[in-house]
Design an enzyme around this catalytic site. Structure first.
Site, PDB file in Angstrom:
ATOM      1  N   ASP A  86       0.906  -1.620   0.108  1.00 43.37           N
ATOM      2  CA  ASP A  86       0.170   0.134  -0.097  1.00 43.37           C
ATOM      3  C   ASP A  86       0.907   1.295  -0.337  1.00 43.37           C
ATOM      4  OD1 ASP A  86       1.078   0.248   2.269  1.00 43.37           O
ATOM      5  OD2 ASP A  86      -0.832   0.558   3.264  1.00 43.37           O
ATOM      6  N   ASP A 113       1.661   4.691   2.413  1.00 43.06           N
ATOM      7  CA  ASP A 113       1.152   5.033   3.874  1.00 43.06           C
ATOM      8  C   ASP A 113       1.869   6.864   3.207  1.00 43.06           C
ATOM      9  OD1 ASP A 113       0.595   2.544   5.049  1.00 43.06           O
ATOM     10  OD2 ASP A 113       2.752   2.820   4.447  1.00 43.06           O
ATOM     11  N   ASP A 133      -3.299   3.831   3.001  1.00 46.09           N
ATOM     12  CA  ASP A 133      -3.676   4.636   4.159  1.00 46.09           C
ATOM     13  C   ASP A 133      -2.835   6.296   3.955  1.00 46.09           C
ATOM     14  OD1 ASP A 133      -3.908   2.310   4.688  1.00 46.09           O
ATOM     15  OD2 ASP A 133      -2.341   1.518   5.551  1.00 46.09           O
TER      16      ASP A 133
HETATM   17  N1  CTP Z   1       0.443   0.879  11.249  1.00 45.31           N
HETATM   18  C1  CTP Z   1       0.063   1.140  12.246  1.00 45.31           C
HETATM   19  N2  CTP Z   1      -1.428   1.012  12.846  1.00 45.31           N
HETATM   20  C2  CTP Z   1      -2.689  -0.099  11.747  1.00 45.31           C
HETATM   21  C3  CTP Z   1      -1.327  -0.468  10.302  1.00 45.31           C
HETATM   22  C4  CTP Z   1      -0.203   0.298  10.129  1.00 45.31           C
HETATM   23  O1  CTP Z   1       0.608   1.505  13.485  1.00 45.31           O
HETATM   24  N3  CTP Z   1      -3.244  -0.074  11.948  1.00 45.31           N
HETATM   25  C5  CTP Z   1       1.825   1.396  11.205  1.00 45.31           C
HETATM   26  C6  CTP Z   1       2.837   0.104  11.009  1.00 45.31           C
HETATM   27  O2  CTP Z   1       3.424  -0.266  12.440  1.00 45.31           O
HETATM   28  C7  CTP Z   1       3.865   0.302  10.216  1.00 45.31           C
HETATM   29  C8  CTP Z   1       3.430   1.152   9.449  1.00 45.31           C
HETATM   30  O3  CTP Z   1       1.587   1.826  10.276  1.00 45.31           O
HETATM   31  O4  CTP Z   1       4.542   0.714  11.101  1.00 45.31           O
HETATM   32  C9  CTP Z   1       3.192   0.805   7.716  1.00 45.31           C
HETATM   33  O5  CTP Z   1       2.839  -0.272   8.158  1.00 45.31           O
HETATM   34  P1  CTP Z   1       1.874  -1.319   6.826  1.00 45.31           P
HETATM   35  O6  CTP Z   1       1.171  -0.201   5.528  1.00 45.31           O
HETATM   36  O7  CTP Z   1       0.854  -2.913   6.825  1.00 45.31           O
HETATM   37  O8  CTP Z   1       3.381  -1.899   6.023  1.00 45.31           O
HETATM   38  P2  CTP Z   1       4.860  -1.419   5.206  1.00 45.31           P
HETATM   39  O9  CTP Z   1       6.143  -1.604   6.544  1.00 45.31           O
HETATM   40  O10 CTP Z   1       4.253  -0.016   5.460  1.00 45.31           O
HETATM   41  O11 CTP Z   1       4.400  -2.829   4.696  1.00 45.31           O
HETATM   42  P3  CTP Z   1       4.125  -2.538   2.450  1.00 45.31           P
HETATM   43  O12 CTP Z   1       5.555  -1.915   1.969  1.00 45.31           O
HETATM   44  O13 CTP Z   1       4.129  -3.890   2.727  1.00 45.31           O
HETATM   45  O14 CTP Z   1       3.405  -1.125   2.943  1.00 45.31           O
HETATM   46 MN    MN Z   2       2.585  -0.032   3.719  1.00 50.99          MN
HETATM   47 MN    MN Z   3      -0.119   1.026   5.717  1.00 50.26          MN
END
Ligand code: CTP
Ligand code: MN
Ligand code: MN
Length: 566
Positions: A385, A387, A490
């Site tokens: 995703d 963020d 997000d």
């Molecule tokens: N996070 C959070 N609360 C959530 C979802 C995510 O605090 N409900 C935080 C997680 O701790 C993470 C960060 O947001 O450190 C990013 O989460 P995520 O997008 O799921 O993971 P990524 O590390 O960005 O991996 P990817 O590249 O696959 O998206």
């Molecule tokens: Mn992410």
């Molecule tokens: Mn995320």
């Protein structure tokens, strides 16, 4: 020579080539090494400098292999050359090669940097066949008794991920091939075969798996079964492997490392020795694991739902289509965009979405800032995703911003789906209570929105295909040709005073975050979350103006985002 296969059965061309290969004689006549590579052959791989160990190989065979390597563009030098990067031996143990090198004037071997790498002839054989230096795998290494102790002594590994530097590219991510026989005679024979047949046999490419990958699969399986402690244990072991500055070649090197339990150790050993773990393979092929994996990859589906579906006998996405009415709105959207949402998001796509989000935020609240967080901030080239963290330098200005941004984006046709959560505001007293409670570390209370963007329906110059229109679920079906892609985004809004905590909390990785919080609690008697740092004993909130200051408050060395890939 003791060949494992009857030579008589092989075609003439192979037998001929084998006869041409010199084999070590009892008392070989000393031969001068061939002319320097530069005089006769072009060097294609300047970063690789070979040295062939004459002991047990014999002078004539060494000369033959030297010429062979040079013909293929490899540089070959003597043992005492400082430029040597790969030492190749046949029939000697690692300790014997170290002794031999010492005699030849090479006294220092850097076990951490693997320089020079001490390899058995299989690496050479495969490289000659591939006509390029193949990546070194654990099974290629000669084992040196002294190195395991040296590595452990030199590289003290800290128990918390937030005390370690974990880069995206690390020393233990190489895929490990299923090992081949290491019988010295076999390699001689094998080399002949390879040179004649030109192609590497397919058996060599089966079951490639990294140690980390194997442990992650075990962590995932435990998670699917609701065994969170077991899942965490595997996940931590994988995280420790990722942080090591050297490539693990044998299981003894894990002896004094933190967080590697008996089960993880067994899996690593299997991967090192056989190229794969039978237990991991079994898990991967199990019906339950496959169904759980398939279902949890649907946006809006967690372990509980997936597990229930499995128990009800559902196995495929088609099964879910039949029971469509049972799905929540979110899950229906997830199913509809299943392929897109499980295709990695590229950085260029993240940047295109970033531009739109910036424009939306600027329209709704001039002066507000948008920061890319999550995996992309840690330097990952792709993500599941995108963020973003939004804030405004005047505290309070950010209140109500998210709903305006969402409705602007929606009006532009950028959103396929969104679900937003209001900031569940807490006054200081509540925050204190909440911060010191155990659930505080698991969640945060920012205004946030989990959305699915339509990349290609973005306004103006950002459009991927000309005139792309927001697809309507009524008219579009998966598989139909189109110029847009669904991407998970997000969005989180934080008050300015909490921004450093939010940035640290949303940059990840999840392992890094988990250990930051665990470290704060157990080592510092503090409660860290994405809003604040609370000193439990002194009962005070600690403020910070940057991520660096938070690390400082915790007594930790600052670790930049690119080194938080635990
Ligand atoms: N996070 C959070 N609360 C959530 C979802 C995510 O605090 N409900 C935080 C997680 O701790 C993470 C960060 O947001 O450190 C990013 O989460 P995520 O997008 O799921 O993971 P990524 O590390 O960005 O991996 P990817 O590249 O696959 O998206
Ligand atoms: Mn992410
Ligand atoms: Mn995320």
């Amino acid at each position: 020579m003791n060949h494992p296969v009857q030579i008589l059965d092989w075609p003439c061309s192979i037998k001929l080539a084998m006869m041409q290969l010199p084999v070590k004689k009892k008392h070989p006549r000393r031969q001068e090494p061939g002319p320097p590579a530069s005089l006769e052959f072009c060097v294609h791989f300047p970063e690789v400098v070979l040295c062939l160990v004459e002991k047990r190989m014999g002078a004539s065979r060494k000369a033959f292999l030297t010429t062979l390597a040079r013909q293929r563009g490899f540089c070959v030098e003597d043992a005492n050359s400082e430029r040597v990067t790969h030492v190749v031996s046949e029939g000697n143990s690692g300790d014997e090669v170290v002794e031999w090198l010492k005699k030849k004037g090479r006294h220092y071997i850097d076990a951490v940097a693997d320089c020079p790498a001490l390899l058995n002839i299989s690496w050479f054989t495969e490289s000659m066949s591939a006509e390029r230096p193949v990546p070194i795998e654990p099974r290629h290494y000669l084992l040196v008794t002294a190195h395991a102790e040296e590595l452990e002594a030199k590289c003290q590994v800290a128990p918390y991920a937030c005390q370690r530097r974990t880069l995206l590219l690390h020393s233990n991510q190489a895929l490990v091939n299923k090992g081949t026989e290491c019988h010295p005679g076999f390699h001689h024979f094998y080399l002949t075969l390879l040179l004649c047949l030109e192609k590497q046999p397919d058996t060599h490419k089966k079951s490639r798996r990294s140690m980390e990958d194997a442990l992650q699969t075990m962590a995932e399986e435990a998670h699917f079964n609701g065994s969170e402690a077991r899942s965490l244990a595997f996940s931590r072991a994988a995280s420790v492997l990722k942080s090591l500055p050297w490539t693990v070649k044998r299981v003894q090197e894990l002896h004094s490392l933190p967080c590697i339990g008996e089960h993880s150790r067994r899996i690593v050993q299997e991967v090192l020795e056989d190229g794969a773990s039978a237990e991991v393979e079994r898990v991967q092929h199990s019906e339950r694991y496959q169904a759980m994996k398939l279902f949890t990859k649907i946006f809006g589906v967690g372990v509980k739902t997936a597990s229930r579906w499995y128990q009800e006998g559902l196995r495929t996405l088609a099964d879910l289509q039949v029971h469509h009415a049972k799905l929540s709105k979110e899950q229906q959207v997830g199913l509809l965009h299943y392929d897109d949402l499980n295709t990695p998001v590229e950085r260029s796509e993240a940047e295109a979405i970033g531009q739109v989000v910036r424009e939306a935020v600027e329209q709704c609240l001039p002066g507000a800032s948008v920061t890319l967080t999550g995996g992309f901030r840690r330097g990952k080239p792709t993500g599941h995703d995108v963020d973003f963290l939004v804030t405004h330098p005047t505290e309070g200005q950010e209140v109500g911003l998210l709903s305006k941004v969402i409705s602007w984006l929606d009006k532009q046709g950028c959103l396929l789906y969104y679900s937003s959560h209001r900031n569940t505001f807490l006054d200081l007293e509540d925050l204190e209570l909440w911060s010191s409670s155990s659930s505080a570390s698991m969640m945060d209370r920012f205004e946030r929105c989990f959305s699915i963007f339509c990349l290609g329906c973005l306004p103006g110059a950002l459009q991927r295909g000309a005139g792309a229109q927001k697809p309507s679920t009524a008219t579009w079906s998966p598989g139909a040709s189109r110029s847009w892609k669904a991407v998970r985004v997000d969005l989180v809004v934080s008050p300015y005073s909490q921004f450093p905590f939010a940035l640290l909390g949303w940059t990840g990785s999840r392992n890094f975050e988990r250990d930051l919080r665990r470290f704060s609690k157990h080592e510092k008697k503090m409660a860290l979350n994405s809003h604040t740092l609370y000193h439990v004993e002194q009962k005070i909130f600690l403020t910070a103006a940057s991520e660096e200051e938070i690390f400082q408050l915790l007594g930790l060395e600052y670790i930049p985002p690119e080194e938080r890939n635990a």
